[in-house]
Design an enzyme around this catalytic site. Structure first.
Site, PDB file in Angstrom:
ATOM      1  N   SER A   1      18.839  34.670  67.905  1.00  0.00           N
ATOM      2  CA  SER A   1      20.100  35.180  67.387  1.00  0.00           C
ATOM      3  C   SER A   1      21.064  34.018  67.220  1.00  0.00           C
ATOM      4  O   SER A   1      21.218  33.198  68.135  1.00  0.00           O
ATOM      5  CB  SER A   1      20.695  36.218  68.338  1.00  0.00           C
ATOM      6  OG  SER A   1      21.918  36.720  67.851  1.00  0.00           O
TER       7      SER A   1
ATOM      8  N   HIS B   1      30.838  30.177  63.728  1.00  0.00           N
ATOM      9  CA  HIS B   1      32.221  30.298  63.265  1.00  0.00           C
ATOM     10  C   HIS B   1      32.729  28.897  62.947  1.00  0.00           C
ATOM     11  O   HIS B   1      32.624  27.988  63.778  1.00  0.00           O
ATOM     12  CB  HIS B   1      33.088  30.965  64.331  1.00  0.00           C
ATOM     13  CG  HIS B   1      32.723  32.389  64.592  1.00  0.00           C
ATOM     14  ND1 HIS B   1      32.974  33.392  63.683  1.00  0.00           N
ATOM     15  CD2 HIS B   1      32.110  32.986  65.653  1.00  0.00           C
ATOM     16  CE1 HIS B   1      32.550  34.544  64.165  1.00  0.00           C
ATOM     17  NE2 HIS B   1      32.015  34.323  65.362  1.00  0.00           N
TER      18      HIS B   1
ATOM     19  N   HIS C   1      25.410  34.641  60.184  1.00  0.00           N
ATOM     20  CA  HIS C   1      24.672  35.329  61.246  1.00  0.00           C
ATOM     21  C   HIS C   1      23.192  35.354  60.859  1.00  0.00           C
ATOM     22  O   HIS C   1      22.840  35.614  59.712  1.00  0.00           O
ATOM     23  CB  HIS C   1      25.196  36.765  61.404  1.00  0.00           C
ATOM     24  CG  HIS C   1      24.276  37.679  62.158  1.00  0.00           C
ATOM     25  ND1 HIS C   1      23.613  38.724  61.557  1.00  0.00           N
ATOM     26  CD2 HIS C   1      23.902  37.695  63.456  1.00  0.00           C
ATOM     27  CE1 HIS C   1      22.888  39.360  62.458  1.00  0.00           C
ATOM     28  NE2 HIS C   1      23.038  38.752  63.624  1.00  0.00           N
TER      29      HIS C   1
ATOM     30  N   ASN D   1      19.400  36.733  62.694  1.00  0.00           N
ATOM     31  CA  ASN D   1      18.704  37.354  63.817  1.00  0.00           C
ATOM     32  C   ASN D   1      17.285  37.679  63.382  1.00  0.00           C
ATOM     33  O   ASN D   1      17.071  38.243  62.312  1.00  0.00           O
ATOM     34  CB  ASN D   1      19.430  38.626  64.266  1.00  0.00           C
ATOM     35  CG  ASN D   1      18.700  39.339  65.382  1.00  0.00           C
ATOM     36  OD1 ASN D   1      17.831  40.172  65.144  1.00  0.00           O
ATOM     37  ND2 ASN D   1      19.059  39.010  66.608  1.00  0.00           N
TER      38      ASN D   1
ATOM     39  N   ARG E   1      13.547  39.150  65.270  1.00  0.00           N
ATOM     40  CA  ARG E   1      13.039  39.660  66.530  1.00  0.00           C
ATOM     41  C   ARG E   1      11.704  40.386  66.352  1.00  0.00           C
ATOM     42  O   ARG E   1      11.390  40.902  65.274  1.00  0.00           O
ATOM     43  CB  ARG E   1      14.047  40.600  67.174  1.00  0.00           C
ATOM     44  CG  ARG E   1      14.419  41.797  66.304  1.00  0.00           C
ATOM     45  CD  ARG E   1      15.622  42.545  66.861  1.00  0.00           C
ATOM     46  NE  ARG E   1      16.022  43.649  65.988  1.00  0.00           N
ATOM     47  CZ  ARG E   1      16.841  43.527  64.957  1.00  0.00           C
ATOM     48  NH1 ARG E   1      17.343  42.339  64.670  1.00  0.00           N
ATOM     49  NH2 ARG E   1      17.149  44.574  64.215  1.00  0.00           N
TER      50      ARG E   1
ATOM     51  N   HIS F   1      22.026  34.502  48.661  1.00  0.00           N
ATOM     52  CA  HIS F   1      21.186  35.641  48.291  1.00  0.00           C
ATOM     53  C   HIS F   1      19.908  35.186  47.582  1.00  0.00           C
ATOM     54  O   HIS F   1      18.839  35.772  47.797  1.00  0.00           O
ATOM     55  CB  HIS F   1      21.970  36.616  47.421  1.00  0.00           C
ATOM     56  CG  HIS F   1      22.789  37.594  48.210  1.00  0.00           C
ATOM     57  ND1 HIS F   1      22.326  38.838  48.570  1.00  0.00           N
ATOM     58  CD2 HIS F   1      24.044  37.501  48.732  1.00  0.00           C
ATOM     59  CE1 HIS F   1      23.246  39.481  49.263  1.00  0.00           C
ATOM     60  NE2 HIS F   1      24.310  38.681  49.377  1.00  0.00           N
TER      61      HIS F   1
ATOM     62  N   GLY G   1      20.290  44.570  80.393  1.00  0.00           N
ATOM     63  CA  GLY G   1      20.572  43.583  81.428  1.00  0.00           C
ATOM     64  C   GLY G   1      20.510  42.152  80.951  1.00  0.00           C
ATOM     65  O   GLY G   1      20.155  41.254  81.727  1.00  0.00           O
ATOM     66  N   GLY G   2      20.847  41.910  79.699  1.00  0.00           N
ATOM     67  CA  GLY G   2      20.832  40.561  79.166  1.00  0.00           C
ATOM     68  C   GLY G   2      21.982  39.720  79.700  1.00  0.00           C
ATOM     69  O   GLY G   2      22.860  40.206  80.417  1.00  0.00           O
ATOM     70  N   ASN G   3      21.983  38.456  79.315  1.00  0.00           N
ATOM     71  CA  ASN G   3      23.028  37.536  79.734  1.00  0.00           C
ATOM     72  C   ASN G   3      24.312  37.829  78.954  1.00  0.00           C
ATOM     73  O   ASN G   3      24.329  37.771  77.722  1.00  0.00           O
ATOM     74  CB  ASN G   3      22.563  36.096  79.488  1.00  0.00           C
ATOM     75  CG  ASN G   3      23.593  35.075  79.866  1.00  0.00           C
ATOM     76  OD1 ASN G   3      24.438  34.716  79.062  1.00  0.00           O
ATOM     77  ND2 ASN G   3      23.524  34.591  81.096  1.00  0.00           N
TER      78      ASN G   3
END
Length: 280
Positions: free
Chosen positions: A104, A108, A118, A120, A122, A151, A263-265
């Site tokens: 991820s 900025h 952005h 990501n 997975r 694009h 429970g991620g960081n």
């Protein structure tokens, strides 16, 4: 977390390699600007609700002259979804065990003429397995040429696999990256896909091509815009636009919810938030 099988190991290794190449490319841009900024890498470990080790990841962050704040995270987690949350995840309703790995990225930028971005990608396995992700461009001050170039790169990546994917994925992005309570899109789009059930080799090949397209398109846009002059009014536009970006990520972003519910960081999950934003 149980030992990884060969496919899971390959997915994690691919995402880690992409992180390293992206970070090197961004550091090179900083060096060209006369900055000594480098990524700081912070490892973290996750404990599953069962009490067993649940994997973890590495949060990479950099603050420089060109990149005001950029984070590139890779995580590999697994274990058991808690309670009713399992029923919101494809394939986990009857068996809440899962595995997930991905990368991820959110950048900025200091100059309002350089678009934020952005990325990501997975791979997730429950009783089934699928791929998700994409990339989208988020300029405070849109430029038609940058939008077209970004694009075009994403279309070329999709077309290597299926010509129907780019129209489908860009429409999904148009729908997903929308802030309903504001009635506006958070950027100029890109591609987004989720629950794409493919053989692992095919899914990783698509992810590799999207990553390569990102590396071909985005650094070129940054270099083209980083030295453009800007005004105090441009900075105000940037910071007000960042407020909208923060609203989307806190209210609607699926990745934020997934990370918090598993429970991620916390710092890694919220690295997508801008360093400065305005609501006035």
């Amino acid at each position: 977390m149980l030992p990884l099988d060969d496919q899971q190991t390959a997915a994690r290794a691919q995402f880690e390699d992409l992180r390293d190449r992206i970070c090197a490319a961004f550091e090179a841009i900083e060096a060209e600007a006369g900055s000594e900024a480098r990524f700081a890498y912070l490892p973290w470990d996750r404990v599953d609700p069962s009490g067993e080790p649940g994997g973890g990841g590495v949060r990479g962050v950099m603050a420089g002259l060109v990149f005001e704040k950029v984070g590139v995270n890779v995580s590999t987690v697994g274990g058991t979804f808690e309670g009713e949350f399992a029923r919101t995840i494809k394939g986990a309703g009857d068996d809440p065990r899962f595995f997930a790995t991905g990368i991820s990225l959110v950048a900025h930028m200091s100059n309002p003429h350089v678009p934020a971005v952005h990325l990501n990608l997975r791979f997730l396995r429950t009783t089934t397995q699928w791929f998700g992700g994409g990339a989208d461009l988020n300029p405070p001050i849109p430029r038609a040429a940058d939008t077209a170039d970004f694009h075009a790169a994403m279309k070329a990546a999709c077309d290597r696999h299926d010509p129907a994917w780019y129209p489908r994925f860009t429409q999904t992005a148009e729908h997903y990256f929308f802030i309903p309570h504001r009635g506006v899109h958070r950027g100029v789009g890109g591609i987004f896909y989720d629950h794409l059930e493919l053989p692992v080799a095919d899914g990783l090949a698509l992810a590799a091509d999207v990553g390569a397209a990102f590396l071909a398109a985005y650094p070129a846009i940054v270099r083209a815009r980083a030295d453009e002059p800007f005004t105090a009014a441009d900075l105000l536009t940037r910071d007000r636009w960042r407020g909208r970006y923060a609203e989307f990520n806190l209210v609607h972003d699926r990745g934020t919810l997934f990370g918090l519910r598993t429970g991620g960081n916390i710092d890694a999950i919220l690295m997508s938030l801008p360093p400065v934003a305005r609501w006035d």
